[in-house]
Design a protein around this motif. Sequence first.
Motif, PDB file in Angstrom:
ATOM      1  N   ASP A  95     -11.628 -62.523 -73.586  1.00 36.98           N
ATOM      2  CA  ASP A  95     -11.507 -63.502 -74.674  1.00 36.98           C
ATOM      3  C   ASP A  95     -12.744 -64.392 -74.760  1.00 36.98           C
ATOM      4  O   ASP A  95     -12.664 -65.597 -74.958  1.00 36.98           O
ATOM      5  N   GLY A  96     -13.918 -63.789 -74.572  1.00 40.62           N
ATOM      6  CA  GLY A  96     -15.179 -64.486 -74.706  1.00 40.62           C
ATOM      7  C   GLY A  96     -15.630 -65.276 -73.492  1.00 40.62           C
ATOM      8  O   GLY A  96     -16.691 -65.885 -73.519  1.00 40.62           O
ATOM      9  N   GLN A  97     -14.853 -65.252 -72.404  1.00 38.44           N
ATOM     10  CA  GLN A  97     -15.225 -65.978 -71.195  1.00 38.44           C
ATOM     11  C   GLN A  97     -15.663 -64.993 -70.118  1.00 38.44           C
ATOM     12  O   GLN A  97     -14.980 -64.010 -69.847  1.00 38.44           O
ATOM     13  N   PHE A  98     -16.809 -65.296 -69.502  1.00 44.41           N
ATOM     14  CA  PHE A  98     -17.339 -64.451 -68.436  1.00 44.41           C
ATOM     15  C   PHE A  98     -16.409 -64.513 -67.228  1.00 44.41           C
ATOM     16  O   PHE A  98     -15.995 -65.590 -66.802  1.00 44.41           O
ATOM     17  N   VAL A  99     -16.077 -63.343 -66.669  1.00 42.32           N
ATOM     18  CA  VAL A  99     -15.132 -63.252 -65.557  1.00 42.32           C
ATOM     19  C   VAL A  99     -15.851 -62.681 -64.343  1.00 42.32           C
ATOM     20  O   VAL A  99     -16.576 -61.686 -64.446  1.00 42.32           O
ATOM     21  N   THR A 100     -15.652 -63.306 -63.190  1.00 45.17           N
ATOM     22  CA  THR A 100     -16.237 -62.806 -61.945  1.00 45.17           C
ATOM     23  C   THR A 100     -15.181 -62.340 -60.955  1.00 45.17           C
ATOM     24  O   THR A 100     -15.506 -61.675 -59.982  1.00 45.17           O
ATOM     25  N   ASP A 101     -13.916 -62.669 -61.201  1.00 46.79           N
ATOM     26  CA  ASP A 101     -12.836 -62.311 -60.276  1.00 46.79           C
ATOM     27  C   ASP A 101     -12.215 -60.977 -60.709  1.00 46.79           C
ATOM     28  O   ASP A 101     -11.194 -60.950 -61.403  1.00 46.79           O
ATOM     29  N   TYR A 102     -12.870 -59.876 -60.319  1.00 46.26           N
ATOM     30  CA  TYR A 102     -12.353 -58.547 -60.631  1.00 46.26           C
ATOM     31  C   TYR A 102     -12.781 -57.556 -59.552  1.00 46.26           C
ATOM     32  O   TYR A 102     -13.712 -57.801 -58.800  1.00 46.26           O
ATOM     33  N   THR A 103     -12.066 -56.441 -59.490  1.00 44.48           N
ATOM     34  CA  THR A 103     -12.406 -55.375 -58.545  1.00 44.48           C
ATOM     35  C   THR A 103     -12.541 -54.063 -59.302  1.00 44.48           C
ATOM     36  O   THR A 103     -11.890 -53.851 -60.324  1.00 44.48           O
ATOM     37  N   VAL A 104     -13.397 -53.201 -58.781  1.00 46.72           N
ATOM     38  CA  VAL A 104     -13.620 -51.877 -59.363  1.00 46.72           C
ATOM     39  C   VAL A 104     -13.390 -50.850 -58.261  1.00 46.72           C
ATOM     40  O   VAL A 104     -14.022 -50.916 -57.207  1.00 46.72           O
ATOM     41  N   THR A 105     -12.492 -49.904 -58.503  1.00 46.51           N
ATOM     42  CA  THR A 105     -12.222 -48.842 -57.527  1.00 46.51           C
ATOM     43  C   THR A 105     -12.136 -47.506 -58.252  1.00 46.51           C
ATOM     44  O   THR A 105     -11.660 -47.446 -59.389  1.00 46.51           O
ATOM     45  N   ARG A 106     -12.610 -46.463 -57.592  1.00 46.67           N
ATOM     46  CA  ARG A 106     -12.480 -45.119 -58.155  1.00 46.67           C
ATOM     47  C   ARG A 106     -11.009 -44.739 -58.169  1.00 46.67           C
ATOM     48  O   ARG A 106     -10.288 -44.962 -57.196  1.00 46.67           O
ATOM     49  N   ALA A 107     -10.559 -44.176 -59.256  1.00 45.40           N
ATOM     50  CA  ALA A 107      -9.149 -43.803 -59.404  1.00 45.40           C
ATOM     51  C   ALA A 107      -8.740 -42.752 -58.385  1.00 45.40           C
ATOM     52  O   ALA A 107      -7.599 -42.726 -57.928  1.00 45.40           O
ATOM     53  N   ASP A 108      -9.673 -41.876 -57.970  1.00 44.41           N
ATOM     54  CA  ASP A 108      -9.342 -40.832 -57.002  1.00 44.41           C
ATOM     55  C   ASP A 108      -9.753 -41.208 -55.578  1.00 44.41           C
ATOM     56  O   ASP A 108      -9.668 -40.394 -54.672  1.00 44.41           O
ATOM     57  N   GLY A 109     -10.248 -42.449 -55.382  1.00 43.47           N
ATOM     58  CA  GLY A 109     -10.557 -42.929 -54.042  1.00 43.47           C
ATOM     59  C   GLY A 109     -11.977 -42.725 -53.566  1.00 43.47           C
ATOM     60  O   GLY A 109     -12.396 -43.343 -52.615  1.00 43.47           O
ATOM     61  N   ASP A 110     -12.766 -41.842 -54.200  1.00 48.51           N
ATOM     62  CA  ASP A 110     -14.143 -41.604 -53.786  1.00 48.51           C
ATOM     63  C   ASP A 110     -15.006 -42.801 -54.191  1.00 48.51           C
ATOM     64  O   ASP A 110     -14.663 -43.550 -55.089  1.00 48.51           O
ATOM     65  N   GLY A 111     -16.173 -42.988 -53.555  1.00 48.35           N
ATOM     66  CA  GLY A 111     -16.985 -44.178 -53.770  1.00 48.35           C
ATOM     67  C   GLY A 111     -17.851 -44.188 -55.011  1.00 48.35           C
ATOM     68  O   GLY A 111     -17.959 -45.189 -55.689  1.00 48.35           O
ATOM     69  N   ALA A 112     -18.516 -43.100 -55.353  1.00 52.18           N
ATOM     70  CA  ALA A 112     -19.485 -43.092 -56.452  1.00 52.18           C
ATOM     71  C   ALA A 112     -18.779 -42.883 -57.787  1.00 52.18           C
ATOM     72  O   ALA A 112     -17.760 -42.219 -57.882  1.00 52.18           O
ATOM     73  N   TRP A 113     -19.365 -43.449 -58.837  1.00 54.01           N
ATOM     74  CA  TRP A 113     -18.821 -43.321 -60.189  1.00 54.01           C
ATOM     75  C   TRP A 113     -19.669 -42.303 -60.941  1.00 54.01           C
ATOM     76  O   TRP A 113     -20.543 -42.619 -61.712  1.00 54.01           O
ATOM     77  N   ARG A 114     -19.404 -41.037 -60.658  1.00 51.65           N
ATOM     78  CA  ARG A 114     -20.172 -39.951 -61.251  1.00 51.65           C
ATOM     79  C   ARG A 114     -19.729 -39.687 -62.694  1.00 51.65           C
ATOM     80  O   ARG A 114     -18.636 -40.081 -63.084  1.00 51.65           O
ATOM     81  N   PRO A 115     -20.561 -38.998 -63.473  1.00 53.90           N
ATOM     82  CA  PRO A 115     -20.159 -38.656 -64.838  1.00 53.90           C
ATOM     83  C   PRO A 115     -18.846 -37.867 -64.837  1.00 53.90           C
ATOM     84  O   PRO A 115     -18.635 -36.987 -64.013  1.00 53.90           O
ATOM     85  N   GLY A 116     -17.964 -38.247 -65.742  1.00 52.71           N
ATOM     86  CA  GLY A 116     -16.677 -37.576 -65.865  1.00 52.71           C
ATOM     87  C   GLY A 116     -15.582 -38.169 -64.994  1.00 52.71           C
ATOM     88  O   GLY A 116     -14.434 -37.747 -65.088  1.00 52.71           O
ATOM     89  N   THR A 117     -15.898 -39.139 -64.153  1.00 52.45           N
ATOM     90  CA  THR A 117     -14.885 -39.734 -63.281  1.00 52.45           C
ATOM     91  C   THR A 117     -14.420 -41.080 -63.838  1.00 52.45           C
ATOM     92  O   THR A 117     -15.064 -41.675 -64.683  1.00 52.45           O
ATOM     93  N   VAL A 118     -13.277 -41.537 -63.317  1.00 48.02           N
ATOM     94  CA  VAL A 118     -12.618 -42.732 -63.829  1.00 48.02           C
ATOM     95  C   VAL A 118     -12.552 -43.798 -62.742  1.00 48.02           C
ATOM     96  O   VAL A 118     -12.303 -43.491 -61.581  1.00 48.02           O
TER      97      VAL A 118
END
Length: 150
Positions: A95-118
């Motif tokens: 809603d237009g406010q910069f957010v810093t409190d978030y986490t990003v994790t691979r949906a399948d558990g692997d570390g890298a975010w390769r093309p085609g992955t979620v």
Amino acid sequence: MASVSASHLILFIASMMIAASVAGVFTDSIGQLSGAISEQGFDVSSDVRTDVEVISDSGSDAIYNDTTGNITLYIKNTGTERLAADPGVLDVLVDGQFVTDYTVTRADGDGAWRPGTVVRLDIQQPLTLGTDHRVQLTVNGDEEVFEFRT
């Protein structure tokens, strides 16, 4: 007659010294410019190869948990650039406010975010129920907007 030849020789030597110093400055400047253009070309290439898509369903009740105040989005890397699955890669606005409190994790558990992955993006942000909201994601210059209603 000899004095004219001597003065011409002195002027010739002086002009050669000036030309050599100017050529040295130009060579250094052109080298720095060439390096800067190469670096910018690499950055632009990375931006062009980066593309992400929010694949979450905006009509789903699973987007926002009003008990925990957590927004959950699934984002697919549809580009050709390999990205790191960490918070430093994404810029998130809710809603237009910069957010810093978030986490990003691979949906399948692997570390890298390769093309085609979620990846799963969990944003801690309390929202007002019954209103429209907007999440804007920026990754390497690629912007995606996701709108939903709580």
